[in-house]
Design an enzyme around this catalytic site. Structure first.
Site, PDB file in Angstrom:
ATOM      1  N   TYR A  37       0.768  -0.942  -0.018  1.00 28.20           N
ATOM      2  CA  TYR A  37      -0.159   0.051   0.217  1.00 28.20           C
ATOM      3  C   TYR A  37       0.731   0.938   0.153  1.00 28.20           C
ATOM      4  O   TYR A  37       1.880   1.659   0.595  1.00 28.20           O
ATOM      5  CB  TYR A  37      -0.976   0.086   1.044  1.00 28.20           C
ATOM      6  CG  TYR A  37      -1.684   1.432   1.350  1.00 28.20           C
ATOM      7  CD1 TYR A  37      -2.453   1.894   0.472  1.00 28.20           C
ATOM      8  CD2 TYR A  37      -1.157   2.018   2.419  1.00 28.20           C
ATOM      9  CE1 TYR A  37      -3.249   3.230   1.271  1.00 28.20           C
ATOM     10  CE2 TYR A  37      -1.209   3.291   2.651  1.00 28.20           C
ATOM     11  CZ  TYR A  37      -2.729   4.176   1.815  1.00 28.20           C
ATOM     12  OH  TYR A  37      -3.443   4.813   1.973  1.00 28.20           O
ATOM     13  N   GLY A  66      -4.774   5.985   0.308  1.00 30.59           N
ATOM     14  CA  GLY A  66      -6.391   5.771   0.765  1.00 30.59           C
ATOM     15  C   GLY A  66      -7.772   4.794   0.021  1.00 30.59           C
ATOM     16  O   GLY A  66      -7.842   3.718  -0.007  1.00 30.59           O
TER      17      GLY A  66
END
Length: 514
Positions: free
Chosen positions: A59, A66
């Site tokens: 990520y 987000g």
């Protein structure tokens, strides 16, 4: 500039006091040269580089941010992504954090990243240390953080300063960051994969302001205790309300500490001065119970603040030692939010306590024989003079505003960012609210301290107090106050004297308790 000492990052826990001394430039910052510390940095960076190049899914490295975590970032764009993050978050508004607050923010972020669980390079850590060393201070707007995913927008200004973008304050001037680096002999850094996120996705802003708030609240608790002792003297109050045996049967630590300090200030073996009233009104009699709550709140909020300060609080966590990427939510500022909501409530209660003490002291119906509004005017001039009348109105206003600010920020979570950030902490708003309550309470305390000094000196004039019989601590406080505010004999504007007192508070130059 001569440093009192050096704060070493990466060698052990960082304290509230460390952050405050870095904020005021009373200390310098450096990184540990321990071989294990350096080795851990290299392991994290090497592992992270190998993983994303081998098509590992990480990520914020190989994905968008987000709610865009489902968007895959092509390998050739991975190294551009961190700069994009810093740029689109450059949308803060409101006032800018002060120089002191900005240094604290940089130091708090450095403390977290030196846990070495964020996958950052030694170059980045040295870059943050250099911002402190050369006092290159990003212009950080106060508004724009919901406290999860950390302090993204305000911390983007720290990241921008590191890469030579946006404006910074340097040597008293507002200039472009790249120019400041040139003048300081430092260099902007190039952010590696994950480093933009590591800088921004954390709780450094709220934690830094919490550190500063905590120290100011600690000093306020001591000042409020000193004021209470002085008001007790000026009111001819009853020192037996602070008796050791009395407080031993309700042994909250903060309450015991406050009562002990008052006994020392009042030399409380003396018989009660006010024989006509067996019990003083609550704002004197219950002062240890009110100030004691603040003292005890300081105990447990210190623990929360320092755990947060010494934590890895971004996402994902990079465990280079065991070669794992751990996706979670350590950017959530709930502990700081609760600490600040609680601290501001305890501080505001002290403002209310002192406001009530001053109301008694100024009111001839309750102050046991002192002049109306503590005027020091002689008989012929009394009709023209109003003493502390307007100051007492001001204290009422400041207290009311402080009390109004105690609505907890932490309960006002807002779902945002496409409902990815659907439960947020509001920790930064809580810290800013707490700062404002402290400012207002300092104003209340300054006014009450000057008024209490006036009250004691009026008792001296009446022959009811002899200066030499007062404790040395009270005598010193009277001298400290009179350095900034002379005895009020004839009415005069008191604004600048109140401001001088506030400056003394900010420098903690009034002696309180060891």
């Amino acid at each position: 500039m001569t440093k009192q000492h050096n704060v070493l990052f990466g060698d052990g826990p960082i304290t509230i006091e460390d952050i405050n001394q870095l904020a005021t430039r009373a200390a310098g910052a450096s990184l540990s040269s321990d071989e294990n510390f350096i080795s851990q940095i290299e392991k994290s960076v090497t592992f992270l580089d190998r993983l994303w190049k081998e098509d590992g899914e990480i990520y914020g490295v190989t994905t968008g941010y987000g709610d865009s975590c489902t968007v895959r970032v092509p390998k050739e764009m991975v190294e551009t992504l961190p700069v994009q993050l810093t740029r689109f978050h450059g949308c803060g508004l409101g006032a800018y954090f002060s120089d002191e607050e900005t240094r604290a923010i940089i130091a708090a972020r450095l403390a977290s990243l030196c846990r070495l669980k964020s996958g950052v390079s030694a170059e980045l850590l040295h870059g943050l240390a250099n911002l402190l060393k050369h006092d290159i201070l990003p212009q950080i707007p106060e508004e724009g953080s919901v406290g999860a995913s950390g302090d993204l927008t305000p911390l983007s200004y720290v990241a921008a300063a590191l890469i030579g973008e946006r404006q910074v304050r340097y040597k008293g001037e507002l200039i472009e960051a790249n120019i400041a680096h040139q003048q300081a002999g430092t260099y902007p850094i190039a952010l590696r994969p994950k480093e933009g996120l590591a800088l921004m996705n954390g709780t450094a802003v709220m934690t830094a302001i919490a550190c500063l708030n905590w120290s100011k609240a600690d000093y306020l608790a001591q000042l409020a205790t000193r004021v209470t002792g002085m008001v007790t003297l000026a009111m001819s109050g009853n020192p037996f309300h602070f008796d050791e045996a009395l407080h031993a049967v309700k042994p909250h630590p903060g309450q015991l500490k406050c009562a002990q300090r008052l006994r020392g200030d009042l030399q409380a073996t003396l018989p009660p001065r006010n024989s006509e009233r067996l019990q003083d009104r609550y704002s004197l009699r219950c002062a240890p119970h009110v100030i004691g709550v603040l003292e005890d709140t300081l105990l447990w909020t210190r623990q929360m603040i320092e755990i947060e300060l010494n934590s890895a609080n971004d996402n994902p966590i990079i465990d280079g030692e065991n070669e794992r990427v751990l996706h979670g939510g350590h950017f959530y500022g709930g502990h700081i939010a609760m600490a600040m909501d609680s601290l501001k409530t305890a501080v505001a209660n002290v403002a209310d306590l002192l406001d009530r003490q001053l109301a008694q002291l100024c009111d001839y119906k309750f102050n046991n024989g002192l002049p109306y509004n503590l005027t020091g005017a002689g008989e012929q001039q009394k009709p023209l003079n109003h003493g502390f009348k307007a100051v007492q109105i001001g204290v009422s206003a400041w207290t009311a505003e402080a009390l109004k600010q105690t609505m907890p920020a932490s309960v006002f979570s807002r779902s945002t960012e496409s409902h990815n950030q659907d439960k947020v902490s509001m920790g930064t708003i809580a810290a800013r609210d707490c700062r404002r309550v402290i400012e207002l309470t300092e104003q209340v305390t300054a006014a009450c301290l000057i008024a209490a000094t006036q009250g004691i000196e009026l008792r001296e004039q009446q022959g009811e107090i002899t200066r030499s019989t007062l404790s040395s601590a009270i005598q010193q406080t009277i001298r400290d106050v009179r350095e900034v505010s002379p005895f009020l004999e004839q009415d005069r504007p008191l604004e600048m004297e109140l401001r001088a007192c506030l400056t003394a508070f900010s420098e903690q130059s009034f002696e309180v308790y060891p």
